[in-house]
Design a protein around this motif. Structure first.
Motif, PDB file in Angstrom:
ATOM      1  N   ASN A 157       0.802  -1.216   0.000  1.00  0.00           N
ATOM      2  CA  ASN A 157       0.000   0.000   0.000  1.00  0.00           C
ATOM      3  C   ASN A 157       0.841   1.276   0.000  1.00  0.00           C
ATOM      4  OD1 ASN A 157      -3.002  -0.759   0.382  1.00  0.00           O
ATOM      5  ND2 ASN A 157      -1.910  -2.124   1.788  1.00  0.00           N
ATOM      6  N   ILE A 158       0.264   2.317  -0.601  1.00  0.00           N
ATOM      7  CA  ILE A 158       0.855   3.654  -0.590  1.00  0.00           C
ATOM      8  C   ILE A 158      -0.255   4.658  -0.267  1.00  0.00           C
ATOM      9  CG2 ILE A 158       2.004   5.468  -1.923  1.00  0.00           C
ATOM     10  CD1 ILE A 158       3.222   3.316  -3.694  1.00  0.00           C
ATOM     11  N   LEU A 159       0.066   5.640   0.558  1.00  0.00           N
ATOM     12  CA  LEU A 159      -0.800   6.790   0.816  1.00  0.00           C
ATOM     13  C   LEU A 159      -0.072   8.035   0.323  1.00  0.00           C
ATOM     14  CD1 LEU A 159      -2.829   7.675   3.994  1.00  0.00           C
ATOM     15  CD2 LEU A 159      -1.162   9.323   3.138  1.00  0.00           C
ATOM     16  N   THR A 160      -0.787   8.937  -0.331  1.00  0.00           N
ATOM     17  CA  THR A 160      -0.197  10.231  -0.681  1.00  0.00           C
ATOM     18  C   THR A 160      -0.926  11.338   0.045  1.00  0.00           C
ATOM     19  OG1 THR A 160      -1.554  10.177  -2.704  1.00  0.00           O
ATOM     20  CG2 THR A 160       0.806   9.770  -2.950  1.00  0.00           C
ATOM     21  N   ASP A 161      -0.157  12.297   0.566  1.00  0.00           N
ATOM     22  CA  ASP A 161      -0.780  13.512   1.076  1.00  0.00           C
ATOM     23  C   ASP A 161      -1.090  14.407  -0.125  1.00  0.00           C
ATOM     24  OD1 ASP A 161       1.560  14.710   0.269  1.00  0.00           O
ATOM     25  OD2 ASP A 161       2.247  15.232   2.269  1.00  0.00           O
ATOM     26  N   SER A 162      -1.735  15.530   0.116  1.00  0.00           N
ATOM     27  CA  SER A 162      -2.242  16.331  -1.001  1.00  0.00           C
ATOM     28  C   SER A 162      -1.333  17.478  -1.398  1.00  0.00           C
ATOM     29  CB  SER A 162      -3.609  16.904  -0.638  1.00  0.00           C
ATOM     30  OG  SER A 162      -3.469  17.868   0.397  1.00  0.00           O
ATOM     31  N   GLY A 163      -0.276  17.709  -0.630  1.00  0.00           N
ATOM     32  CA  GLY A 163       0.568  18.869  -0.870  1.00  0.00           C
ATOM     33  C   GLY A 163       0.211  20.048   0.007  1.00  0.00           C
TER      34      GLY A 163
END
Length: 376
Positions: free
Chosen positions: A88-94
């Motif tokens: 799994n990978i999670l990305t924040d939005s910046g």
């Protein structure tokens, strides 16, 4: 995404759960190592998978957008394939990077215009294009575009910012409705609670976010300089409002003690650069307290890095050897320290899970907080 709560602690609000996405199962509470630009700094993928063994890592939308750029990631088939990571990978939005670029950005209702820290070029993030970028990156869990307010922060600014974050959320949701998944798996969207350290704003934001009925929820705008007691107070207020049956992610937190205290308040997911950044400077987290491996006292200490009888990672090195590597500025020293710290963080949340299930989390947590709150 499926989230099931396996056990709840009777004396705190801690819970142990299982979060399932198309890239596998995540046991909560969980700490997510930060892989800002597509790599967890200083750690080879082999060590990351075999030694640290996280169920999920984090990528950063702002940094990946700038380099290698989304067109490269799309050609590769998404971030998973680009970095050869099948979990799994999670990305924040910046949003946090926009906050940290306060001297080089302008925030308006439409979005944020900012200057790249790399070459000074100008770019614009809007709720719509940030959703497009995260679709292209292809993380399993993606975040709403928000404004992270500084600390301290005037009440009226925090209130205006919170309402704008809510309006941006509506735009994110509308755009996701018309934006299909780019790859052969689904993505899960988390909105973000804001409101600085004002209880009424946090309650208002948590109620608004809960009403969106997303599959999971995040708490942002903490761990930005406020005292730990204020962080805990805001987290408790928010967790009491957010749906019990959905995962809660506290963004950017924190020290091992912060993590245990917030688990006790009902948080399920964490990320922070602290274990990797501090490791590169020679600070090690252990079950007995923190170690500055640069100190001369470790020069002839041939005991293991962490003397507690735990095997969270297979590093058979002494404090003396690790100090030597830092003294001669050998890159291996930074790598060993990074693997150690990440291994310890993952061990800590996994132990917390065991004790929640066993029913003695509170006693164990209080013992661990006391032990870890020392400089060795």
């Amino acid at each position: 995404m499926i989230f099931n709560i396996k056990a709840k602690d009777a004396q705190t609000k801690a819970r142990a759960g299982t979060l399932i996405t198309d890239h596998g199962e995540i046991e909560t509470p969980i700490f997510m190592p930060v892989g800002t630009v597509g790599t967890v700094k200083g750690v080879h993928q082999r060590e990351l998978k075999n030694d640290i063994n996280p169920d999920i890592i984090l990528g950063n939308t702002y940094h990946l957008y700038l380099r290698p750029q989304t067109n490269i990631l799309e050609q590769a088939g998404g971030l998973h394939k680009f970095i050869n990571w099948d979990r799994n990978i999670l990305t924040d939005s910046g949003g946090y990077q926009v906050y940290s670029l306060s001297a080089n950005r302008k925030i308006k209702e439409e979005g944020v215009k900012f200057k790249s820290h790399i070459d000074g070029s100008y770019h614009v993030f809007t709720p719509e294009n940030v959703m497009e970028i995260q679709r292209t990156i292809g993380a399993d869990i993606i975040m709403a575009f928000d404004e992270c307010t500084p600390y301290p922060c005037y009440y009226n600014y925090a209130k205006r910012s919170m309402h704008m974050t809510h309006r941006w959320l509506e735009r994110c949701l509308k755009h996701l409705e018309i934006t299909p998944f780019k790859y052969d798996y689904k993505q899960t969207f988390f909105p973000i609670v804001q409101g600085s350290t004002y209880k009424d704003l946090r309650m208002q934001s948590a109620e608004y976010i809960a009403g969106v009925n997303a599959e999971g929820n995040a708490i942002g705008g903490l761990s930005v300089g406020e005292p730990a007691e204020e962080m805990y107070a805001m987290t408790e207020v928010v967790c009491d409002i957010l749906p019990q049956e959905k995962p809660r992610y506290l963004m950017g937190v924190g020290t091992p003690i912060n993590i245990l205290e917030n688990i006790a308040l009902g948080v399920d997911m964490f990320d922070c650069v602290m274990p990797t950044r501090n490791a590169r400077n020679g600070m090690l987290f252990t079950a007995h307290g923190t170690i500055n491996i640069n100190n001369k006292k470790w020069a002839d200490d041939f005991s293991p890095i962490d003397e507690m009888d735990i095997t969270f990672v297979d590093l058979e090195y002494s404090k003396a050897y690790l100090r030597h590597l830092f003294t001669v500025n050998e890159l291996l020293g930074k790598q060993i320290a990074t693997i150690h710290n990440l291994g310890f963080y993952l061990w800590l949340v996994r132990e917390a899970r065991k004790h929640i299930i066993a029913g003695d989390f509170k006693v164990w947590k209080e013992m661990m907080v006391k032990q870890m709150d020392k400089r060795l």
